[in-house]
Design a protein around this motif. Sequence first.
Motif, PDB file in Angstrom:
ATOM      1  N   ALA A  82      94.079 100.463 -45.669  1.00 40.79           N
ATOM      2  CA  ALA A  82      94.641 101.499 -46.535  1.00 40.79           C
ATOM      3  C   ALA A  82      93.871 102.563 -47.086  1.00 40.79           C
ATOM      4  N   PRO A  83      94.405 103.676 -47.039  1.00 35.87           N
ATOM      5  CA  PRO A  83      93.378 104.822 -47.616  1.00 35.87           C
ATOM      6  C   PRO A  83      92.963 104.628 -48.958  1.00 35.87           C
ATOM      7  N   SER A  84      91.741 104.819 -49.262  1.00 31.12           N
ATOM      8  CA  SER A  84      91.336 104.679 -50.489  1.00 31.12           C
ATOM      9  C   SER A  84      91.735 105.366 -51.698  1.00 31.12           C
ATOM     10  N   SER A  85      91.720 104.874 -52.801  1.00 24.19           N
ATOM     11  CA  SER A  85      92.467 105.695 -54.090  1.00 24.19           C
ATOM     12  C   SER A  85      91.921 105.135 -55.172  1.00 24.19           C
ATOM     13  N   HIS A  86      90.708 106.082 -55.646  1.00 23.89           N
ATOM     14  CA  HIS A  86      89.951 105.602 -56.743  1.00 23.89           C
ATOM     15  C   HIS A  86      90.382 106.675 -58.022  1.00 23.89           C
ATOM     16  N   ALA A  87      90.800 105.938 -58.946  1.00 29.35           N
ATOM     17  CA  ALA A  87      91.666 106.803 -60.072  1.00 29.35           C
ATOM     18  C   ALA A  87      90.435 107.394 -60.664  1.00 29.35           C
ATOM     19  N   LEU A  95      80.000 108.160 -61.563  1.00 31.66           N
ATOM     20  CA  LEU A  95      80.858 107.091 -60.805  1.00 31.66           C
ATOM     21  C   LEU A  95      81.128 107.487 -59.446  1.00 31.66           C
ATOM     22  N   ASN A  96      81.837 108.705 -59.189  1.00 34.53           N
ATOM     23  CA  ASN A  96      82.056 109.215 -58.002  1.00 34.53           C
ATOM     24  C   ASN A  96      80.901 109.264 -56.955  1.00 34.53           C
ATOM     25  N   ARG A  97      79.680 109.675 -57.476  1.00 33.38           N
ATOM     26  CA  ARG A  97      78.395 109.830 -56.585  1.00 33.38           C
ATOM     27  C   ARG A  97      78.073 108.558 -56.410  1.00 33.38           C
ATOM     28  N   ALA A  98      78.180 107.533 -57.341  1.00 37.57           N
ATOM     29  CA  ALA A  98      77.715 105.940 -56.996  1.00 37.57           C
ATOM     30  C   ALA A  98      78.617 105.396 -56.197  1.00 37.57           C
ATOM     31  N   ILE A  99      80.093 105.823 -55.885  1.00 40.57           N
ATOM     32  CA  ILE A  99      80.758 105.303 -54.968  1.00 40.57           C
ATOM     33  C   ILE A  99      80.515 105.711 -53.391  1.00 40.57           C
ATOM     34  N   LYS A 100      80.033 107.167 -53.572  1.00 42.35           N
ATOM     35  CA  LYS A 100      79.646 107.760 -52.421  1.00 42.35           C
ATOM     36  C   LYS A 100      78.311 107.208 -51.672  1.00 42.35           C
ATOM     37  N   LEU A 101      77.513 106.902 -52.719  1.00 41.24           N
ATOM     38  CA  LEU A 101      76.063 106.426 -52.187  1.00 41.24           C
ATOM     39  C   LEU A 101      76.365 104.935 -51.485  1.00 41.24           C
ATOM     40  N   ILE A 102      77.243 104.300 -52.086  1.00 37.20           N
ATOM     41  CA  ILE A 102      77.536 102.832 -51.835  1.00 37.20           C
ATOM     42  C   ILE A 102      78.274 102.863 -50.429  1.00 37.20           C
ATOM     43  N   GLU A 103      79.186 103.814 -50.302  1.00 40.75           N
ATOM     44  CA  GLU A 103      79.896 103.952 -49.068  1.00 40.75           C
ATOM     45  C   GLU A 103      78.926 104.407 -47.746  1.00 40.75           C
ATOM     46  N   LEU A 293      78.151 102.196 -38.337  1.00 40.30           N
ATOM     47  CA  LEU A 293      79.594 102.613 -38.185  1.00 40.30           C
ATOM     48  C   LEU A 293      80.253 102.619 -39.647  1.00 40.30           C
ATOM     49  N   HIS A 294      79.910 101.835 -40.365  1.00 44.59           N
ATOM     50  CA  HIS A 294      80.937 101.781 -41.767  1.00 44.59           C
ATOM     51  C   HIS A 294      80.435 103.355 -42.475  1.00 44.59           C
ATOM     52  N   LYS A 295      79.271 103.772 -42.551  1.00 46.50           N
ATOM     53  CA  LYS A 295      79.284 104.965 -43.503  1.00 46.50           C
ATOM     54  C   LYS A 295      79.489 106.340 -42.297  1.00 46.50           C
ATOM     55  N   ILE A 296      79.548 106.103 -41.124  1.00 48.99           N
ATOM     56  CA  ILE A 296      79.948 107.086 -40.216  1.00 48.99           C
ATOM     57  C   ILE A 296      81.391 107.276 -40.207  1.00 48.99           C
ATOM     58  N   VAL A 297      82.184 106.079 -40.428  1.00 49.99           N
ATOM     59  CA  VAL A 297      83.623 106.312 -40.641  1.00 49.99           C
ATOM     60  C   VAL A 297      84.003 106.900 -42.104  1.00 49.99           C
ATOM     61  N   ALA A 298      83.109 106.347 -43.017  1.00 51.27           N
ATOM     62  CA  ALA A 298      83.520 107.254 -44.371  1.00 51.27           C
ATOM     63  C   ALA A 298      83.359 108.518 -44.257  1.00 51.27           C
ATOM     64  N   LYS A 299      82.285 109.059 -43.720  1.00 55.05           N
ATOM     65  CA  LYS A 299      81.928 110.399 -43.643  1.00 55.05           C
ATOM     66  C   LYS A 299      82.911 111.239 -42.691  1.00 55.05           C
ATOM     67  N   VAL A 300      83.712 110.488 -41.796  1.00 56.91           N
ATOM     68  CA  VAL A 300      84.742 111.283 -41.199  1.00 56.91           C
ATOM     69  C   VAL A 300      86.090 111.269 -42.068  1.00 56.91           C
ATOM     70  N   ARG A 301      85.972 110.322 -42.661  1.00 56.23           N
ATOM     71  CA  ARG A 301      87.225 110.241 -43.675  1.00 56.23           C
ATOM     72  C   ARG A 301      87.067 111.256 -44.575  1.00 56.23           C
ATOM     73  N   SER A 302      86.041 111.613 -45.259  1.00 55.52           N
ATOM     74  CA  SER A 302      85.554 112.595 -46.221  1.00 55.52           C
ATOM     75  C   SER A 302      85.819 113.938 -45.533  1.00 55.52           C
ATOM     76  N   LEU A 303      85.228 114.115 -44.309  1.00 58.71           N
ATOM     77  CA  LEU A 303      85.525 115.349 -43.655  1.00 58.71           C
ATOM     78  C   LEU A 303      86.754 115.845 -43.416  1.00 58.71           C
ATOM     79  N   PHE A 304      87.772 114.991 -43.359  1.00 59.67           N
ATOM     80  CA  PHE A 304      89.250 115.305 -43.300  1.00 59.67           C
ATOM     81  C   PHE A 304      89.965 115.028 -44.586  1.00 59.67           C
TER      82      PHE A 304
END
Length: 510
Positions: A82-87, A95-103, A293-304
């Motif tokens: 599922a697409p991420s959906s952080h409220a 918190l948003n920066r922390a999530i990105k660093l974890i991703e 791979l995990h962080k590359i996929v997260a980066k691609v999701r962010s890119l689009f």
Amino acid sequence: MSIDVSPADCTLTAQVCQQARLSRDARFDGQFFTGVLTTGIYCRSICPAPPPHEKNVRYFDSAIKAANAGLRPCLRCRPDSAPSSHAWRGTDTTLNRAIKLIEQGFLSGDNAGTITELADRLGITSRYLSQLFNQGVGTSPKRFAIYQQLMFAKQLIHQTSLSMTDVAMAAGFNSIRRFNEVFKQQLMLTPSDLRKQNNQRTLTKVHSHNEVMPVNPIRLALAYRPPLNWQKMNRFYAFRQVEHMEVVDEKGGYARSFSFFGVNGVFSVSPNTQKTQLDLSIYFVNAEDVKHLHKIVAKVRSLFDLDADMRVIEQALTSISSLGAKVDSGLRIPGTGNAFEAACRAVLGQQVSVVQATKLLNTVVQHYGEELIVNGKKWRLFPTPQAIAQASLDELKMPAARKFALNTLGQYVAQHPNSTPQDWLTVKGIGPWTVAYAQMRGLSDPNVFLTTDLVIKNRLYALHQLANKPIESTKVYAQIAQKISQSASPWGSYLTFQLWDEDPLNPTKE
């Protein structure tokens, strides 16, 4: 089975969730999960299984909350996809920066950091970091990170034929033993058991580590919540396409070379005509880089910008719709490789048209970008800060001041690799507009409204003129722009792209 459910588990009302799950509304995919208390599983809003009775369900606004309640992910709708959906996205910056660093793997992999190191990176205490996660996510940072790894591993098992060792490494687990322990503890079955149940495996594989290039790409599905105006996003990329770095094909596909987190390769995406997803293919230059791979996929999701909630965002754009402008549904932020690339694009685009800027950009990449050969095809990476710092730039037909700005910016970023675009204001020739552009397209900052941009000014002047509310002075314009910016916050970047989009928002011919 004991299920721990709290009334605060979901920010959406039960009525909204019920209507969305019964109609399998894809716009709510990832915004909430349905916990089925009779079976002990949780599902996406689009789950194809017969819907359970309302008395037997509870709703959660995140997968981790459902897991903490003792529920397991459904094997049919696969909540891991599922697409991420952080409220909190767009509202709680820390918190948003922390999530990105974890991703990006800060707490996982070979060089995993600690919670204390993560807190130090954010400029807060580890205790406050834990409070932020417990309040916003409902769990600790470490548990959140492990569950993200687990869900990504589950997605790889479902969608690829990677070996279990490669799956474990790609998801950020340091050992196959730890991977098996966490998997069995959380999902009540082993990775091998899940693979046996999966009858829709693809042909993706990674070859032995002594090969220069894998023959086949790793293929994954990137789900998103509609609407997504892929046609216009793809057109935006096509108009700014860089030869040998990007390819935009006639069928709507987009591909580019990348150097993310020190990993080189090529990825391509194309819209899936049957599902609300983009089909992703990734080639790594070095096969052992599958562990990233995990962080590359997260980066691609962010890119689009695939995790954007357009339903909420477009409700904040009433400031221009009240002027008679049409809000183009599904218009998202098209990202660049990184903030440095975005800043270089901005500098090259000063005082020239997009066409001229793109020609200059092509010249820079052609002369200073590293060459890659991927499956017999030549690609080029966007030049590194070191390459730009040392470049003569004699090939560029533009003022010496802008060449100097590029050289100096490259030198600064090379010497300060962890600097932010705001830090670049100390570089001569780098101004607020360039910094804002780098934040918007390079960092996917959702709240950048470029009020000083000439096109934005022209659009707002034209819209107010058509609404019989002419802007009579620059002082009045500044007041109006500030008011619109506040009204659109925290989604100013989307307003910027709406006003840049010429068809629905430019009622007059310029």
